[in-house]
Design a protein around this motif. Structure first.
Motif, mmCIF file in Angstrom:
data_model
loop_
_atom_site.group_PDB
_atom_site.id
_atom_site.type_symbol
_atom_site.label_atom_id
_atom_site.label_comp_id
_atom_site.label_asym_id
_atom_site.label_seq_id
_atom_site.Cartn_x
_atom_site.Cartn_y
_atom_site.Cartn_z
ATOM 1 N N LYS A 154 -6.652 -0.111 42.758
ATOM 2 C CA LYS A 154 -5.545 -0.747 43.470
ATOM 3 C C LYS A 154 -5.264 -2.180 43.036
ATOM 4 O O LYS A 154 -4.569 -2.918 43.744
ATOM 5 C CB LYS A 154 -5.768 -0.699 44.984
ATOM 6 N N ARG A 155 -5.806 -2.598 41.936
ATOM 7 C CA ARG A 155 -5.500 -3.929 41.403
ATOM 8 C C ARG A 155 -5.310 -3.810 39.898
ATOM 9 O O ARG A 155 -6.020 -3.072 39.230
ATOM 10 C CB ARG A 155 -6.644 -4.903 41.683
ATOM 11 N N HIS A 156 -4.343 -4.599 39.383
ATOM 12 C CA HIS A 156 -4.161 -4.652 37.933
ATOM 13 C C HIS A 156 -4.983 -5.817 37.399
ATOM 14 O O HIS A 156 -4.586 -6.965 37.556
ATOM 15 C CB HIS A 156 -2.699 -4.900 37.574
ATOM 16 N N VAL A 157 -6.115 -5.529 36.813
ATOM 17 C CA VAL A 157 -6.968 -6.576 36.257
ATOM 18 C C VAL A 157 -7.331 -6.213 34.815
ATOM 19 O O VAL A 157 -7.366 -5.036 34.463
ATOM 20 C CB VAL A 157 -8.254 -6.771 37.092
ATOM 21 N N SER A 158 -7.567 -7.216 34.007
ATOM 22 C CA SER A 158 -7.889 -6.973 32.600
ATOM 23 C C SER A 158 -8.760 -8.083 32.040
ATOM 24 O O SER A 158 -8.772 -9.193 32.568
ATOM 25 C CB SER A 158 -6.620 -6.943 31.730
ATOM 26 N N VAL A 159 -9.416 -7.750 30.952
ATOM 27 C CA VAL A 159 -10.136 -8.759 30.175
ATOM 28 C C VAL A 159 -9.628 -8.663 28.736
ATOM 29 O O VAL A 159 -9.692 -7.598 28.126
ATOM 30 C CB VAL A 159 -11.663 -8.520 30.197
ATOM 31 N N LEU A 160 -9.088 -9.739 28.226
ATOM 32 C CA LEU A 160 -8.590 -9.779 26.855
ATOM 33 C C LEU A 160 -9.499 -10.701 26.049
ATOM 34 O O LEU A 160 -9.610 -11.881 26.358
ATOM 35 C CB LEU A 160 -7.155 -10.313 26.811
ATOM 36 N N LYS A 161 -10.117 -10.139 25.029
ATOM 37 C CA LYS A 161 -11.068 -10.939 24.256
ATOM 38 C C LYS A 161 -10.424 -11.447 22.977
ATOM 39 O O LYS A 161 -9.729 -10.701 22.292
ATOM 40 C CB LYS A 161 -12.294 -10.092 23.908
ATOM 41 N N SER A 162 -10.663 -12.693 22.686
ATOM 42 C CA SER A 162 -10.222 -13.199 21.392
ATOM 43 C C SER A 162 -11.278 -14.159 20.857
ATOM 44 O O SER A 162 -12.293 -14.409 21.513
ATOM 45 C CB SER A 162 -8.846 -13.870 21.493
ATOM 46 N N ARG A 163 -11.026 -14.697 19.692
ATOM 47 C CA ARG A 163 -12.066 -15.431 18.960
ATOM 48 C C ARG A 163 -12.605 -16.644 19.728
ATOM 49 O O ARG A 163 -13.802 -16.823 19.846
ATOM 50 C CB ARG A 163 -11.488 -15.873 17.612
ATOM 51 N N HIS A 164 -11.689 -17.468 20.250
ATOM 52 C CA HIS A 164 -12.118 -18.722 20.852
ATOM 53 C C HIS A 164 -12.233 -18.679 22.371
ATOM 54 O O HIS A 164 -12.844 -19.572 22.964
ATOM 55 C CB HIS A 164 -11.147 -19.839 20.474
ATOM 56 N N ALA A 165 -11.608 -17.717 22.988
ATOM 57 C CA ALA A 165 -11.634 -17.655 24.461
ATOM 58 C C ALA A 165 -11.295 -16.252 24.922
ATOM 59 O O ALA A 165 -10.641 -15.485 24.205
ATOM 60 C CB ALA A 165 -10.626 -18.651 25.050
ATOM 61 N N ASN A 166 -11.752 -15.927 26.105
ATOM 62 C CA ASN A 166 -11.366 -14.671 26.749
ATOM 63 C C ASN A 166 -10.374 -14.962 27.876
ATOM 64 O O ASN A 166 -10.513 -15.957 28.588
ATOM 65 C CB ASN A 166 -12.587 -13.966 27.341
ATOM 66 N N VAL A 168 -9.059 -13.534 31.450
ATOM 67 C CA VAL A 168 -9.287 -12.576 32.532
ATOM 68 C C VAL A 168 -8.033 -12.589 33.400
ATOM 69 O O VAL A 168 -7.656 -13.626 33.944
ATOM 70 C CB VAL A 168 -10.519 -12.938 33.379
ATOM 71 N N LEU A 169 -7.375 -11.439 33.477
ATOM 72 C CA LEU A 169 -6.138 -11.323 34.247
ATOM 73 C C LEU A 169 -6.468 -10.742 35.616
ATOM 74 O O LEU A 169 -6.990 -9.619 35.713
ATOM 75 C CB LEU A 169 -5.140 -10.416 33.518
ATOM 76 N N LEU A 170 -6.177 -11.491 36.652
ATOM 77 C CA LEU A 170 -6.433 -11.045 38.021
ATOM 78 C C LEU A 170 -5.124 -10.661 38.709
ATOM 79 O O LEU A 170 -4.031 -10.923 38.195
ATOM 80 C CB LEU A 170 -7.145 -12.144 38.815
ATOM 81 N N ASP A 171 -5.250 -10.055 39.871
ATOM 82 C CA ASP A 171 -4.108 -9.517 40.615
ATOM 83 C C ASP A 171 -4.100 -10.150 42.004
ATOM 84 O O ASP A 171 -4.946 -9.849 42.838
ATOM 85 C CB ASP A 171 -4.271 -7.995 40.695
ATOM 86 N N SER A 172 -3.142 -11.046 42.254
ATOM 87 C CA SER A 172 -3.084 -11.744 43.541
ATOM 88 C C SER A 172 -2.027 -11.170 44.481
ATOM 89 O O SER A 172 -1.740 -11.749 45.527
ATOM 90 C CB SER A 172 -2.845 -13.246 43.311
ATOM 91 N N LEU A 173 -1.454 -10.025 44.124
ATOM 92 C CA LEU A 173 -0.421 -9.400 44.969
ATOM 93 C C LEU A 173 -1.057 -8.679 46.155
ATOM 94 O O LEU A 173 -1.985 -7.891 45.980
ATOM 95 C CB LEU A 173 0.385 -8.410 44.121
#
Ligand code: FE2
Length: 334
Positions: A154-166, A168-173
């Motif tokens: 019930k939440r749209h959350v994600s982790v996007l990894k890249s070279r220098h930083a990750n 983290v997408l959270l869902d505040s709806l």
């Protein structure tokens, strides 16, 4: 449920109006499949696409003004897409940080899918804002829905990894008022914060940038205890900063204090570009693509260049003659 849209060049068989939704969960985005700059990211927010059906249902008494608004936000989206596509170096990805549409429903999300097709080469990641409708969003992109990658129900959350930083997408709806254009104030909730903490603990080797829609809304008491903040980029207009934000901001800020690798929090919702630093964390309020609440504040988006020791945030106003166009700020993580 994470929300990722592959670039249209890799969607292949899909019609432009039916963007591909891949549930990638923990996504490695090193740029290996394209010539994109793996450290360059595009941040859009508050596009507020508005359909004729929504105007009829919710704004019948205000029809002409709302129709004008619908035209403006549509043109602004197109203009942002032109600017992103014209970038000399392609970005590794784009994050649309909520309020993608104004009310929700199939018409608006189908419109969003058509607009996403303008970004032909750019992977798109989406968060939910207080104007979005979580289920309607997923239904509009249901052709590629795959719950195998569910991270949090019930939440749209994600982790996007890249070279220098990750990221983290959270869902505040919250969906407290699902049938209204504005569906409630922001709330992350205990379950999501618990998940977030587990991700931070598992990914502590790299700086983390947290992205969600609602602004941070610390209580007066919390502000007194936590001390003054340092303004790095002031809004052009008045920043009505503390109302209507994340209701459990204090819990989030308490958590961030225990996770020093969280370097930045990126929010939308205020329709104003602003950066301040509180303790060791930078808070970036994104400009709106759709419209502003204050005439002095420009519509636009942000290009982020991730670096080993920080990140550079550059404002791209849709009016390229605007005085704040290409305002660039380097944030250092230390
Ligand atoms: Fe908004």
């Amino acid at each position: 449920m994470p929300a990722h849209l592959l670039p249209i060049s890799r969607r292949g068989f899909l019609a432009a109006s039916s963007a591909s939704l891949a549930t990638l969960g923990h996504t490695r985005l090193s740029g290996e499949e394209s010539t994109a700059n793996p450290d360059s990211w595009v941040l859009l927010s508050d596009t507020h696409l508005l359909s004729a059906a929504s105007i009829q249902q919710h704004y019948a008494a205000d029809k002409v003004a709302r129709e004008r608004r619908a035209t403006v936000v549509s043109k602004n989206f197109d203009l942002a897409a032109v600017q992103v596509n014209a970038m000399r170096e392609k970005p590794a990805g784009m994050i649309l940080n909520g309020d993608c549409v104004h009310v929700g429903g199939a018409d608006e999300y189908n419109q969003l899918a058509r607009k996403f097709a303008l970004f032909r080469e750019t992977p798109i990641h989406v968060t939910m804002g207080n104007h979005d409708h979580r289920d309607d969003f997923f239904n509009a992109f249901r052709n590629q829905r795959n719950d195998a990658g569910v991270l949090l129900m019930k939440r749209h959350v994600s982790v996007l990894k890249s070279r220098h930083a990750n990221f983290v997408l959270l869902d505040s709806l919250t969906m407290k008022t699902p049938n209204r254009p504005v569906k409630g104030p922001g709330l992350l909730g205990a379950e999501q914060l618990e998940w977030f903490e587990s991700v931070l603990d598992a990914e502590s080797d790299k700086p983390t940038i947290v992205v969600f829609h609602h602004n941070i809304d610390p209580s007066e008491d919390y502000q007194k205890r936590s001390g003054a903040q340092e303004i790095i980029v002031e809004s052009a207009g008045q920043f009505n900063g503390l109302g209507g934000g994340v209701e459990d901001s204090d819990r989030l800020l308490d958590l961030l204090q225990t996770k020093p690798h969280v370097k930045a929090v990126v929010t939308g919702h205020m329709h104003q570009f602003r950066i301040f630093k509180w303790r060791q964390v930078h808070f970036i309020s994104l400009p709106s693509v759709g419209y502003t609440f204050d005439v002095k504040e420009p519509v636009g988006w942000i290009q982020v260049q991730l670096q080993e020791d920080g990140a550079a945030f550059e404002l791209r106003t849709l009016d390229t003659k605007h005085a704040r166009h290409r305002t660039r700020v380097k944030l250092n993580w230390s």
